[in-house]
Design a protein around this motif. Structure first.
Motif, PDB file in Angstrom:
ATOM      1  N   GLY A  79       0.475   5.077  -3.973  1.00  0.00           N
ATOM      2  CA  GLY A  79       0.366   3.674  -3.578  1.00  0.00           C
ATOM      3  C   GLY A  79       1.060   2.767  -4.585  1.00  0.00           C
ATOM      4  O   GLY A  79       1.779   1.825  -4.221  1.00  0.00           O
ATOM      5  N   ILE A  80       0.855   3.056  -5.867  1.00  0.00           N
ATOM      6  CA  ILE A  80       1.524   2.297  -6.930  1.00  0.00           C
ATOM      7  C   ILE A  80       3.033   2.507  -6.857  1.00  0.00           C
ATOM      8  O   ILE A  80       3.828   1.565  -6.995  1.00  0.00           O
ATOM      9  N   ALA A  81       3.447   3.756  -6.620  1.00  0.00           N
ATOM     10  CA  ALA A  81       4.878   4.074  -6.552  1.00  0.00           C
ATOM     11  C   ALA A  81       5.553   3.342  -5.403  1.00  0.00           C
ATOM     12  O   ALA A  81       6.682   2.848  -5.542  1.00  0.00           O
ATOM     13  N   ASP A  82       4.879   3.267  -4.253  1.00  0.00           N
ATOM     14  CA  ASP A  82       5.457   2.558  -3.118  1.00  0.00           C
ATOM     15  C   ASP A  82       5.540   1.058  -3.378  1.00  0.00           C
ATOM     16  O   ASP A  82       6.526   0.409  -3.016  1.00  0.00           O
ATOM     17  N   TYR A  83       4.518   0.502  -4.004  1.00  0.00           N
ATOM     18  CA  TYR A  83       4.508  -0.942  -4.267  1.00  0.00           C
ATOM     19  C   TYR A  83       5.562  -1.321  -5.302  1.00  0.00           C
ATOM     20  O   TYR A  83       6.234  -2.359  -5.186  1.00  0.00           O
ATOM     21  N   THR A  84       5.736  -0.471  -6.310  1.00  0.00           N
ATOM     22  CA  THR A  84       6.669  -0.788  -7.402  1.00  0.00           C
ATOM     23  C   THR A  84       8.063  -0.205  -7.182  1.00  0.00           C
ATOM     24  O   THR A  84       8.992  -0.531  -7.928  1.00  0.00           O
ATOM     25  N   GLY A  85       8.212   0.663  -6.185  1.00  0.00           N
ATOM     26  CA  GLY A  85       9.510   1.301  -5.955  1.00  0.00           C
ATOM     27  C   GLY A  85       9.880   2.287  -7.041  1.00  0.00           C
ATOM     28  O   GLY A  85      11.057   2.405  -7.411  1.00  0.00           O
ATOM     29  N   SER A  86       8.894   3.004  -7.569  1.00  0.00           N
ATOM     30  CA  SER A  86       9.140   3.867  -8.737  1.00  0.00           C
ATOM     31  C   SER A  86       8.827   5.338  -8.460  1.00  0.00           C
ATOM     32  O   SER A  86       8.308   6.036  -9.326  1.00  0.00           O
ATOM     33  N   LYS A  87       9.159   5.800  -7.252  1.00  0.00           N
ATOM     34  CA  LYS A  87       8.891   7.209  -6.932  1.00  0.00           C
ATOM     35  C   LYS A  87       9.570   8.150  -7.923  1.00  0.00           C
ATOM     36  O   LYS A  87       8.985   9.151  -8.338  1.00  0.00           O
ATOM     37  N   LYS A 217      12.050  -3.392  -4.611  1.00  0.00           N
ATOM     38  CA  LYS A 217      10.729  -3.992  -4.811  1.00  0.00           C
ATOM     39  C   LYS A 217      10.707  -4.845  -6.090  1.00  0.00           C
ATOM     40  O   LYS A 217      11.354  -4.515  -7.083  1.00  0.00           O
ATOM     41  N   GLN A 218       9.956  -5.914  -6.046  1.00  0.00           N
ATOM     42  CA  GLN A 218       9.796  -6.800  -7.202  1.00  0.00           C
ATOM     43  C   GLN A 218       8.308  -6.923  -7.516  1.00  0.00           C
ATOM     44  O   GLN A 218       7.664  -7.920  -7.186  1.00  0.00           O
ATOM     45  N   PRO A 219       7.725  -5.906  -8.145  1.00  0.00           N
ATOM     46  CA  PRO A 219       6.270  -5.901  -8.355  1.00  0.00           C
ATOM     47  C   PRO A 219       5.819  -6.911  -9.403  1.00  0.00           C
ATOM     48  O   PRO A 219       6.545  -7.217 -10.353  1.00  0.00           O
ATOM     49  N   GLY A 220       4.606  -7.404  -9.195  1.00  0.00           N
ATOM     50  CA  GLY A 220       4.011  -8.289 -10.184  1.00  0.00           C
ATOM     51  C   GLY A 220       3.161  -7.493 -11.163  1.00  0.00           C
ATOM     52  O   GLY A 220       3.179  -6.257 -11.178  1.00  0.00           O
ATOM     53  N   ASN A 221       2.414  -8.180 -11.982  1.00  0.00           N
ATOM     54  CA  ASN A 221       1.586  -7.506 -12.993  1.00  0.00           C
ATOM     55  C   ASN A 221       0.358  -6.845 -12.383  1.00  0.00           C
ATOM     56  O   ASN A 221      -0.306  -6.051 -13.048  1.00  0.00           O
ATOM     57  N   ASP A 222       0.039  -7.190 -11.144  1.00  0.00           N
ATOM     58  CA  ASP A 222      -1.164  -6.642 -10.509  1.00  0.00           C
ATOM     59  C   ASP A 222      -0.827  -5.384  -9.708  1.00  0.00           C
ATOM     60  O   ASP A 222      -1.418  -5.114  -8.664  1.00  0.00           O
ATOM     61  N   TYR A 223       0.142  -4.577 -10.232  1.00  0.00           N
ATOM     62  CA  TYR A 223       0.615  -3.418  -9.469  1.00  0.00           C
ATOM     63  C   TYR A 223      -0.480  -2.390  -9.218  1.00  0.00           C
ATOM     64  O   TYR A 223      -0.465  -1.685  -8.223  1.00  0.00           O
ATOM     65  N   GLU A 367       7.930   3.525  11.214  1.00  0.00           N
ATOM     66  CA  GLU A 367       8.865   2.775  10.372  1.00  0.00           C
ATOM     67  C   GLU A 367       8.075   2.196   9.205  1.00  0.00           C
ATOM     68  O   GLU A 367       7.168   1.391   9.393  1.00  0.00           O
ATOM     69  N   THR A 368       8.406   2.626   7.990  1.00  0.00           N
ATOM     70  CA  THR A 368       7.601   2.226   6.834  1.00  0.00           C
ATOM     71  C   THR A 368       8.408   2.339   5.549  1.00  0.00           C
ATOM     72  O   THR A 368       9.414   3.054   5.496  1.00  0.00           O
ATOM     73  N   GLU A 369       7.965   1.610   4.542  1.00  0.00           N
ATOM     74  CA  GLU A 369       8.533   1.747   3.195  1.00  0.00           C
ATOM     75  C   GLU A 369       7.588   2.538   2.299  1.00  0.00           C
ATOM     76  O   GLU A 369       7.908   2.805   1.138  1.00  0.00           O
ATOM     77  N   ASP A 370       6.416   2.921   2.845  1.00  0.00           N
ATOM     78  CA  ASP A 370       5.373   3.572   2.050  1.00  0.00           C
ATOM     79  C   ASP A 370       5.419   5.096   2.187  1.00  0.00           C
ATOM     80  O   ASP A 370       4.415   5.745   2.475  1.00  0.00           O
ATOM     81  N   HIS A 371       6.586   5.684   1.983  1.00  0.00           N
ATOM     82  CA  HIS A 371       6.739   7.123   2.192  1.00  0.00           C
ATOM     83  C   HIS A 371       5.906   7.946   1.216  1.00  0.00           C
ATOM     84  O   HIS A 371       5.348   8.984   1.585  1.00  0.00           O
ATOM     85  N   ALA A 372       5.824   7.523  -0.042  1.00  0.00           N
ATOM     86  CA  ALA A 372       5.056   8.291  -1.026  1.00  0.00           C
ATOM     87  C   ALA A 372       3.580   8.316  -0.660  1.00  0.00           C
ATOM     88  O   ALA A 372       2.913   9.349  -0.772  1.00  0.00           O
ATOM     89  N   THR A 373       3.060   7.178  -0.204  1.00  0.00           N
ATOM     90  CA  THR A 373       1.645   7.120   0.167  1.00  0.00           C
ATOM     91  C   THR A 373       1.367   7.996   1.383  1.00  0.00           C
ATOM     92  O   THR A 373       0.373   8.720   1.431  1.00  0.00           O
ATOM     93  N   TYR A 374       2.258   7.959   2.362  1.00  0.00           N
ATOM     94  CA  TYR A 374       2.087   8.813   3.535  1.00  0.00           C
ATOM     95  C   TYR A 374       2.131  10.295   3.147  1.00  0.00           C
ATOM     96  O   TYR A 374       1.323  11.104   3.617  1.00  0.00           O
ATOM     97  N   PHE A 375       3.070  10.661   2.287  1.00  0.00           N
ATOM     98  CA  PHE A 375       3.167  12.068   1.910  1.00  0.00           C
ATOM     99  C   PHE A 375       2.036  12.491   0.978  1.00  0.00           C
ATOM    100  O   PHE A 375       1.761  13.678   0.840  1.00  0.00           O
ATOM    101  N   SER A 376       1.367  11.530   0.341  1.00  0.00           N
ATOM    102  CA  SER A 376       0.198  11.898  -0.456  1.00  0.00           C
ATOM    103  C   SER A 376      -0.925  12.396   0.457  1.00  0.00           C
ATOM    104  O   SER A 376      -1.686  13.289   0.091  1.00  0.00           O
ATOM    105  N   PHE A 377      -1.017  11.834   1.672  1.00  0.00           N
ATOM    106  CA  PHE A 377      -1.990  12.335   2.644  1.00  0.00           C
ATOM    107  C   PHE A 377      -1.652  13.763   3.036  1.00  0.00           C
ATOM    108  O   PHE A 377      -2.534  14.612   3.179  1.00  0.00           O
ATOM    109  N   TYR A 378      -0.379  14.026   3.229  1.00  0.00           N
ATOM    110  CA  TYR A 378       0.095  15.368   3.544  1.00  0.00           C
ATOM    111  C   TYR A 378      -0.287  16.332   2.433  1.00  0.00           C
ATOM    112  O   TYR A 378      -0.789  17.435   2.675  1.00  0.00           O
ATOM    113  N   ASP A 379      -0.088  15.898   1.195  1.00  0.00           N
ATOM    114  CA  ASP A 379      -0.377  16.743   0.038  1.00  0.00           C
ATOM    115  C   ASP A 379      -1.880  16.963  -0.139  1.00  0.00           C
ATOM    116  O   ASP A 379      -2.324  18.082  -0.386  1.00  0.00           O
TER     117      ASP A 379
END
Length: 431
Positions: A79-87, A217-223, A367-379
């Motif tokens: 979830g953090i990786a998707d929000y910050t774009g840091s996969k 992504k342009q994350p804030g401090n509340d990532y 259609e999503t930008e949250d691929h890491a979060t979706y694949f975490s469910f898979y994992d």
């Protein structure tokens, strides 16, 4: 320049399988378990202030703990990786954690250092499985939907090939240590270092080409809080996609069978059938080599028949493997040859089912930008399946005193998976 569907990009992504799969074969399956058993055989080991008269159970608990850790942290971190774009940053971190932990197993040289072996077994497992969450999440970002079956298969083909190459070299060192002027034990320990160097070294090819933050992504401090928000959004979305939800349930059930058989096959062969270490290693190599063919064949088959039909064929084959294993007995003449035959059949569908489930899930995503979060469910689905599968297998073994009934029971999970996947509706890319 980043361009989805670019062949060089897909090849670079798939090459991470070449880099990391040496862990799953050399460390998880072949060399380290045998080394650990040889060092601790018939001895009482001390860990966490307790004496363990069955060191193999300690090793099993360590792996189960690592799976639970990954199942807990991967949804949060993704979830953090998707929000910050840091996969890629997370993927790199866990790759380095796993690689250095594997190399640290070199320090495990006797009963007095079992704690080192257990500790770094946990860290290596976490590094391997957690890095795969972010690696798998790149599939829909590097390959177009119509490319994803072949891209996924290419990854597994690279992985099986690379792991066989290194395992053969390691086995040569262990079987003929005099050629290298070392002992067999030292050869095993050197192989651990080689796995870590191979993993980290070849991963750099992938990291050099994989894009980072393709959505700018342009994350804030509340990532951290936003990462949890991303996770909550995906949980709601999964509930609103019945086809995706059905696939995850089917994947959970088949993973109970697949992962348990992969983990327990060598123990079944040695304990239930009385096969030698040489026979088991031959079987492991056969499985890996045939899996290369299986991943390739079924990636083409899915083009012609569709993902669902191809998956149903593999599930039926796994059920046949369970029934056949149930009928094996150590008193049978040429039982080793029968086991080899099952290994060949299992390998053919092992590469196929792992490749197809990954690409099918990727195609089912909205259609999503949250691929890491979706694949975490898979994992997480896969990790919980491993814990449940090994528990059921062990429980039935303790009740019946026969692993054959444990293997037969796994066929029930495959049957349930087949029934659920048969009710899935066709989509644009999954037919």
């Amino acid at each position: 320049m980043y361009k989805i569907g670019d062949k060089k990009l897909i090849n670079a992504w798939a090459f991470y399988d070449w880099a990391n799969s040496v862990y799953s074969l050399v460390i998880s399956t072949a060399v380290f378990p045998l080394y650990y058993s040889a060092v601790t055989d018939g001895k009482i080991v001390r860990f966490l202030g307790m004496d363990w008269s069955h060191p193999d159970s300690l090793y099993s608990y360590a792996l189960s703990f690592s799976f639970l850790v990954v199942a807990f942290i991967s949804p949060i971190l993704s979830g953090i990786a998707d929000y910050t774009g840091s996969k890629k940053k997370f993927m790199k971190f866990f790759c380095w954690l796993g690689g250095f932990s594997v190399m640290s197993l070199y320090l495990f040289d006797g009963v007095d250092t079992v704690w080192i072996g257990i500790l770094f077994t946990i860290f290596a497992s976490i590094g391997f499985w957690a890095s795969l969450v972010f690696y798998n999440a790149y599939l829909p970002e590097v390959a177009l939907p119509e490319q994803q079956d072949r891209a996924s298969a290419k990854g597994f083909i690279y992985g099986y090939t690379g792991s066989v190459v290194l395992l053969i070299l390691n086995l040569l060192m262990i079987q003929k240590p005099d050629l290298f002027g070392i002992t067999a034990g030292m050869a095993s320990r050197i192989s651990f270092v080689m796995v870590g160097l191979w993993w980290i070294g070849f991963a750099q090819i992938t990291f050099r080409r994989l894009p980072d933050d393709i959505y700018d992504k342009q994350p804030g401090n509340d990532y951290l809080w936003k990462g949890f928000e991303e996770l909550k959004i995906v949980v709601r979305e999964v509930s609103n996609y019945p086809t995706l939800k059905k696939f995850l349930i089917s994947f959970f059930l088949l993973s109970i069978g697949v992962q348990t058989i992969i983990l327990m096959a060598a123990i079944f062969g040695s304990t239930e059938l009385g096969l030698s270490s040489t026979s088991l290693i031959v079987t492991i190599l056969l499985v890996q080599i045939v899996a290369i063919i299986g991943a390739f064949v079924f990636s083409r088959l899915s083009d012609k028949l569709g993902n669902i039909t191809a998956l149903k064929i593999t599930i039926v084959t796994w059920m046949f493997v369970c029934f056949s294993a149930f009928l094996l007995d150590k008193s049978q003449e040429n039982v080793a040859l029968y086991f080899y035959g099952l290994g060949i059949l299992l390998g053919f569908v092992q590469g196929a089912i792992q490749s197809l489930t990954r690409s099918t899930y990727s195609k089912l995503l909205p259609e999503t930008e949250d691929h890491a979060t979706y694949f975490s469910f898979y994992d997480v689905t896969e990790k919980i399946a491993i814990v449940l599968g090994t528990f059921v297998y062990g429980l039935l073994y303790s009740i019946t005193n026969s692993m054959q009934w444990s293997v037969l029971c796994l066929a029930i999970f495959f049957l349930a998976s087949f029934i659920i996947i048969s009710t899935m509706k066709k989509t644009k890319y999954v037919v």
